[in-house]
Design an enzyme around this catalytic site. Structure first.
Site, PDB file in Angstrom:
ATOM      1  N   HIS A  80      -2.505   2.625  -6.066  1.00 53.69           N
ATOM      2  CA  HIS A  80      -3.019   1.504  -5.335  1.00 53.69           C
ATOM      3  C   HIS A  80      -3.365   0.537  -6.573  1.00 53.69           C
ATOM      4  O   HIS A  80      -3.392  -0.704  -6.340  1.00 53.69           O
ATOM      5  CB  HIS A  80      -4.334   1.798  -4.621  1.00 53.69           C
ATOM      6  CG  HIS A  80      -4.472   0.633  -3.754  1.00 53.69           C
ATOM      7  ND1 HIS A  80      -3.881   0.504  -2.708  1.00 53.69           N
ATOM      8  CD2 HIS A  80      -5.837  -0.044  -3.668  1.00 53.69           C
ATOM      9  CE1 HIS A  80      -4.465  -0.339  -1.739  1.00 53.69           C
ATOM     10  NE2 HIS A  80      -5.627  -0.725  -2.695  1.00 53.69           N
ATOM     11  N   TYR A 110      -9.596 -10.798  -6.947  1.00 53.44           N
ATOM     12  CA  TYR A 110      -8.752 -10.744  -7.911  1.00 53.44           C
ATOM     13  C   TYR A 110      -9.002 -11.894  -8.983  1.00 53.44           C
ATOM     14  O   TYR A 110      -8.743 -11.533  -9.930  1.00 53.44           O
ATOM     15  CB  TYR A 110      -7.522 -10.633  -7.517  1.00 53.44           C
ATOM     16  CG  TYR A 110      -7.133  -9.355  -6.548  1.00 53.44           C
ATOM     17  CD1 TYR A 110      -7.203  -8.014  -7.280  1.00 53.44           C
ATOM     18  CD2 TYR A 110      -6.742  -9.433  -5.160  1.00 53.44           C
ATOM     19  CE1 TYR A 110      -6.841  -7.064  -6.283  1.00 53.44           C
ATOM     20  CE2 TYR A 110      -6.852  -8.569  -4.369  1.00 53.44           C
ATOM     21  CZ  TYR A 110      -6.754  -7.138  -4.804  1.00 53.44           C
ATOM     22  OH  TYR A 110      -6.410  -5.913  -4.050  1.00 53.44           O
ATOM     23  N   ARG A 154       0.829  -1.164   0.122  1.00 57.93           N
ATOM     24  CA  ARG A 154      -0.126  -0.012   0.107  1.00 57.93           C
ATOM     25  C   ARG A 154       0.812   1.160  -0.069  1.00 57.93           C
ATOM     26  O   ARG A 154       2.126   1.239   0.246  1.00 57.93           O
ATOM     27  CB  ARG A 154      -1.199   0.096   1.167  1.00 57.93           C
ATOM     28  CG  ARG A 154      -1.902  -1.262   1.230  1.00 57.93           C
ATOM     29  CD  ARG A 154      -2.806  -1.080   2.439  1.00 57.93           C
ATOM     30  NE  ARG A 154      -3.774  -2.194   2.690  1.00 57.93           N
ATOM     31  CZ  ARG A 154      -3.461  -3.165   3.357  1.00 57.93           C
ATOM     32  NH1 ARG A 154      -2.346  -3.753   4.014  1.00 57.93           N
ATOM     33  NH2 ARG A 154      -4.508  -4.310   3.202  1.00 57.93           N
TER      34      ARG A 154
END
Length: 380
Positions: A326, A361, A188
């Site tokens: 991101h 994902y 992150r």
């Protein structure tokens, strides 16, 4: 920065905050509301970003319920009197005088008039629940029905490997390494910027992320192709650090009470930032730091710098997708799964508490099914 229009209900106290025993904290009632919120959030070790965000929501909530200013006096009605304004008073109302009904009304306003996302509305709700439960000790209980912002399911934006390569090749040289490491380690943005020298082990090819989301530590990877470049970068950072020490700088910021426990640690090499800012900052390490925090400090790179660098690189690469720093983390996870990496391993590398978050994902993979062929590809 706190707005100058923020409400001030109670006078600030110059007394030093005393150490309190663990348990339910009663903030100093002689302090301002802002100081009370700050005291409780520090007690629970909330991050500075969360503290600032919650306070801004509290201010917006109180501004929404602020009494309107009285109308300007109207001309006399001929009897020597001016009609009194309708309604009572104006100005800020203390949150103690408000409650669940007012919170529900504000959340409804956010969804209907503000048209905010569900995540934004939930953030506002969390801030207000915290205010009433932990600061004022007046739990809201069951909230009345309020209009909830709709949150349609959204797939994360993911770049292909070729698109990632184009973007990273177009980044300005000063920000190329941070963005490549962001993608290479699945970090992150703030995890990357808060890395310290002691957290990077080039020999083992590992990065230790301290106090990540949910206060969790985890280990991720250093790509082999970045080891040499990262080693050169750390050498340059060390040279800069040695010059800073000779110039008598104060050091870097340390969390909690570590600077008090280890007075020399802010100047020591292991605690320095991997990606330090370009210049020293004179004054206090943070606006809320005590007087003894005065000095010359070095902060890490600002997140805005990398966000602008990413935006510029996407424009130069003629990318037809909306990508942020991101997005590189999303792409990292997706490419690992496409390459056959076990989903549990990807979950550990990303620091997800629930594997269901990582499974998101699988819906944006280039090969979404095992052994599944597209119908059009079956046609002769």
């Amino acid at each position: 920065m706190i707005s100058e229009n923020a409400p001030r209900f109670l006078s600030a106290s110059s007394e030093q905050k005393r150490q309190r025993p663990l348990g339910r904290l009663q903030p100093n009632r002689k302090a301002s509301l802002r100081q009370q919120v700050q005291e409780v959030m520090r007690f629970f070790h909330y991050s500075q970003r969360t503290e600032d965000t919650y306070w801004q929501w509290i201010v917006r909530y109180l501004r929404f319920h602020r009494r309107p200013s009285p109308p300007a006096p109207r001309p006399s009605d001929g009897r020597g009197e001016s009609p009194a304004p309708a309604g009572g008073g104006h100005g800020w109302r203390h949150p103690r005088d408000l409650g669940a009904a007012e919170v529900s009304a504000y959340l409804t306003h956010l969804a209907t008039a503000g048209r905010v996302s569900a995540a934004t509305q939930n953030q506002a709700l969390n801030a207000l629940v915290f205010l009433y439960a932990e600061v004022l000790h007046q739990p809201l209980g069951e909230l009345a029905e309020f209009a909830r912002a709709q949150r349609p399911p959204r797939m994360p934006e993911v770049l292909s490997r070729a698109e990632v390569a184009r973007v990273l090749a177009a980044v300005e040289p000063d920000y190329a390494l941070p963005l490549r490491l962001l993608y290479g380690g699945g970090l992150r943005l703030m995890e990357l910027l808060r890395l310290r020298i002691k957290d990077v082990d080039l020999e083992r090819g590992q990065i230790v992320v301290r106090d990540g989301k949910g206060f969790q530590d985890r280990v991720t990877m250093v790509p082999e192709r970045l080891k040499a470049e990262l080693g050169v970068h750390l050498g340059q950072v060390r040279t800069q650090w040695e010059a800073d020490v000779k110039a008598g700088y104060t050091g870097v910021w340390l969390p909690d009470a570590l600077a008090r426990k280890y007075p020399n640690a802010p100047k020591e090499w292991p605690w320095q930032w991997v990606f330090p800012g370009w210049s020293l900052t004179k004054g206090r390490v943070r606006p809320d730091a005590p007087a003894h925090g005065l000095g010359q400090w070095r902060h890490h790179l600002l997140p805005e710098n990398l966000q602008r660098a990413m935006k510029g690189a996407c424009a130069r690469a003629r990318l037809n997708k909306r990508a942020t720093p991101h997005t590189l983390r999303h792409s990292f996870a997706t490419h690992l799964l496409e390459g056959g990496t076990d989903i549990r391993t990807v979950q550990d590398l990303l620091g997800h508490k629930d594997v269901a978050t990582t499974q998101l994902y699988t819906h944006v993979m280039a090969k979404p099914g095992i052994g599944v062929r597209r119908p059009l590809d079956e046609m002769g």
